[in-house]
Design a protein around this motif. Structure first.
Motif, PDB file in Angstrom:
ATOM      1  N   ASP A  39       0.824  -1.211   0.000  1.00 13.50           N
ATOM      2  CA  ASP A  39       0.000   0.000   0.000  1.00 13.50           C
ATOM      3  C   ASP A  39       0.860   1.264   0.000  1.00 13.50           C
ATOM      4  OD1 ASP A  39      -2.915  -0.948   0.279  1.00 13.50           O
ATOM      5  OD2 ASP A  39      -1.808  -2.159   1.712  1.00 13.50           O
ATOM      6  N   ASP A  56      -2.181   8.819  -4.579  1.00 14.55           N
ATOM      7  CA  ASP A  56      -3.451   8.407  -5.169  1.00 14.55           C
ATOM      8  C   ASP A  56      -4.023   9.533  -6.008  1.00 14.55           C
ATOM      9  OD1 ASP A  56      -4.771   5.844  -4.914  1.00 14.55           O
ATOM     10  OD2 ASP A  56      -4.469   6.056  -2.752  1.00 14.55           O
ATOM     11  N   ASP A 244      -5.638  -1.953   2.932  1.00  9.69           N
ATOM     12  CA  ASP A 244      -6.914  -1.246   3.045  1.00  9.69           C
ATOM     13  C   ASP A 244      -7.813  -1.691   1.896  1.00  9.69           C
ATOM     14  OD1 ASP A 244      -5.427   0.212   1.096  1.00  9.69           O
ATOM     15  OD2 ASP A 244      -6.742   1.938   1.369  1.00  9.69           O
ATOM     16  N   SER A 246      -9.718  -0.995  -0.899  1.00 13.57           N
ATOM     17  CA  SER A 246     -10.072   0.039  -1.868  1.00 13.57           C
ATOM     18  C   SER A 246     -10.742  -0.574  -3.085  1.00 13.57           C
ATOM     19  CB  SER A 246      -8.840   0.845  -2.279  1.00 13.57           C
ATOM     20  OG  SER A 246      -7.814  -0.001  -2.713  1.00 13.57           O
TER      21      SER A 246
HETATM   22  P1  ADP Z   1      -3.625   0.985  -3.585  1.00 11.50           P
HETATM   23  O1  ADP Z   1      -4.988   0.552  -4.028  1.00 11.50           O
HETATM   24  O2  ADP Z   1      -3.246   0.479  -2.237  1.00 11.50           O
HETATM   25  O3  ADP Z   1      -3.394   2.481  -3.735  1.00 11.50           O
HETATM   26  P2  ADP Z   1      -2.709   0.169  -6.130  1.00 11.50           P
HETATM   27  O4  ADP Z   1      -3.548  -1.027  -6.468  1.00 11.50           O
HETATM   28  O5  ADP Z   1      -3.067   1.497  -6.701  1.00 11.50           O
HETATM   29  O6  ADP Z   1      -2.593   0.263  -4.547  1.00 11.50           O
HETATM   30  O7  ADP Z   1      -1.203  -0.136  -6.508  1.00 11.50           O
HETATM   31  C1  ADP Z   1      -0.582  -1.369  -6.180  1.00 11.50           C
HETATM   32  C2  ADP Z   1       0.924  -1.157  -6.120  1.00 11.50           C
HETATM   33  O8  ADP Z   1       1.429  -0.743  -7.386  1.00 11.50           O
HETATM   34  C3  ADP Z   1       1.352  -0.077  -5.115  1.00 11.50           C
HETATM   35  O9  ADP Z   1       2.562  -0.513  -4.508  1.00 11.50           O
HETATM   36  C4  ADP Z   1       1.606   1.142  -5.997  1.00 11.50           C
HETATM   37  O10 ADP Z   1       2.592   1.982  -5.448  1.00 11.50           O
HETATM   38  C5  ADP Z   1       2.098   0.527  -7.291  1.00 11.50           C
HETATM   39  N1  ADP Z   1       1.745   1.314  -8.496  1.00 11.50           N
HETATM   40  C6  ADP Z   1       0.503   1.591  -8.978  1.00 11.50           C
HETATM   41  N2  ADP Z   1       0.564   2.317 -10.110  1.00 11.50           N
HETATM   42  C7  ADP Z   1       1.885   2.501 -10.371  1.00 11.50           C
HETATM   43  C8  ADP Z   1       2.600   3.179 -11.396  1.00 11.50           C
HETATM   44  N3  ADP Z   1       1.947   3.790 -12.401  1.00 11.50           N
HETATM   45  N4  ADP Z   1       3.961   3.182 -11.335  1.00 11.50           N
HETATM   46  C9  ADP Z   1       4.605   2.552 -10.322  1.00 11.50           C
HETATM   47  N5  ADP Z   1       3.984   1.899  -9.325  1.00 11.50           N
HETATM   48  C10 ADP Z   1       2.640   1.864  -9.336  1.00 11.50           C
END
Ligand code: ADP
Ligand code: MG
Length: 356
Positions: A39, A56, A244, A246
């Protein structure tokens, strides 16, 4: 070179691809303890605490609609969704950087109201808005919040670490955010219809919305569970894993299972579906349980603890014990209220930005 539509690999497939490209950059950061995949990223800065960082995006027409989203609520939510990711590491939030891309037609007062909402949330969570960036936008309002938090090293909780026999627990209630969204979307359709017909906006509709206030609040004003992180701290509890919620319970328990290399057995009858979501689901002839399982945006915490902590967890009336962690071969299963077992791995996934 042939081009692949993103919908073929979905949101998580895309993140996997970009993280493979980003992997070589990890050698530049020896203090980084967790990179992409949890996360928050986690790193050492030499002080006694570990730092966590997350970001986010909230995008108009994707995450919110200006017809149904007050700016103050949107500001508050943009902070809460990031605090939620910080809490998922068992950490406390400290600083936020806020970037906005604003269409030229948006008046100053709307942006000010957005920031009042952010500051209201920031003061509840005890964090500072310490910077950001501003741009115009040719296509809708976008808000990007980056948040830094910290935790004592022995309290850090990752998605990995769940062990067979652990209890699976969830805070608060689920399904409320989707229920609220359904009501707001119906309301939006009515508003647009009235605008099209040049009818004055029917104020009674706002009064009718009163009965849905609880669910609408869950959608527009989710609260990150910093109170649970403080409950853990005050009671010397360190979960074995945490995330969490989401994207929905199914998707998010799936992340814990994959990262921890375990299975899980969830009992439908123990899932804390918001009672108001059940009545709204009846009205829409839909199923509140599937909103809880795959609706998303509830921002509750899903965590595991050793079963010896049963009494400590059960003492908190706002936490439900919904199942247990199993051996990896057992997969991800749900027993329904009739005792039937459903394979959650084949059932509806959580929200994916690229797969319809
Ligand atoms: P959350 O729902 O907890 O915000 P996400 O599903 O958005 O997590 O992301 C999963 C993982 O991938 C996290 O560790 C996030 O930092 C990483 N991540 C998401 N999008 C990108 C991106 N465009 N570039 C690098 N890392 C990413
Ligand atoms: Mg998260």
């Amino acid at each position: 070179m042939s081009f692949k539509p993103i919908s073929e690999i979905g949101e998580f497939g895309l993140i996997e691809r970009v993280s493979a490209i980003a992997a070589p950059s990890l050698k530049n950061a020896p203090g980084l303890m967790e990179g992409i995949g949890d996360d928050c990223a986690v790193y050492r800065t030499g002080g006694p605490a570990l730092q966590v960082a997350t970001t986010d995006l909230l995008v108009e027409h994707v995450h919110f609609d200006l017809l149904t989203t007050p700016m103050h609520h949107l500001g508050s939510k943009s902070i809460s969704v990031n605090v939620s990711d910080v809490c998922a590491m068992n950490a406390e939030p400290r600083y936020a950087l806020v970037s906005i891309a604003v269409p030229r037609k948006v008046p100053v007062e709307m942006v000010e109201e957005l920031y009042r909402g952010m500051v209201h949330a920031a003061s509840r969570y005890g964090l500072a808005i310490a910077g950001g960036d501003t741009s115009s936008s040719p296509s809708g309002l976008t808000i990007s919040v980056t948040m830094i938090g910290e935790t004592a090293e022995h309290r850090l909780t990752l998605r990995k670490g769940a062990m067979p026999g652990d209890l699976v627990c969830v805070t608060g209630t689920l399904g409320g955010s989707t229920a609220g969204l359904k009501v707001l979307l119906r309301e939006r359709a009515t508003m647009i219809e009235q605008l099209r017909n040049n009818e004055p906006y029917n104020k009674d509709v706002m009064a009718e919305l009163q009965e849905y206030t609880g669910a609408i609040r869950h959608h527009l004003l989710p609260e990150a569970r910093l109170d649970t992180i403080r409950f853990f701290r005050d009671n010397d509890i360190v979960p074995t894993s945490m995330i969490d919620i989401s994207d929905g319970l199914t998707s998010d328990i799936g992340h814990i299972c994959r990262r921890s290399g375990v299975g899980a057995l969830i009992e439908e009858g123990r899932i804390p579906v918001l009672p108001e979501a059940r009545s709204i689901a009846e009205e829409f002839q839909e199923d509140a349980l599937s909103w809880a399982l795959s609706g998303g945006e509830d921002y509750q915490l899903l965590f595991t603890v050793p079963k010896g902590l049963y009494d400590d967890i059960a003492a908190n009336r706002d936490i439900s014990i919904i199942g247990r962690i199993t051996e990896p071969e057992e997969g991800l299963l749900l027993t329904d209220i009739y005792g039937m077992t459903i394979d959650l791995a084949d059932s509806g996934k959580g929200f994916d930005h690229f797969t319809p």
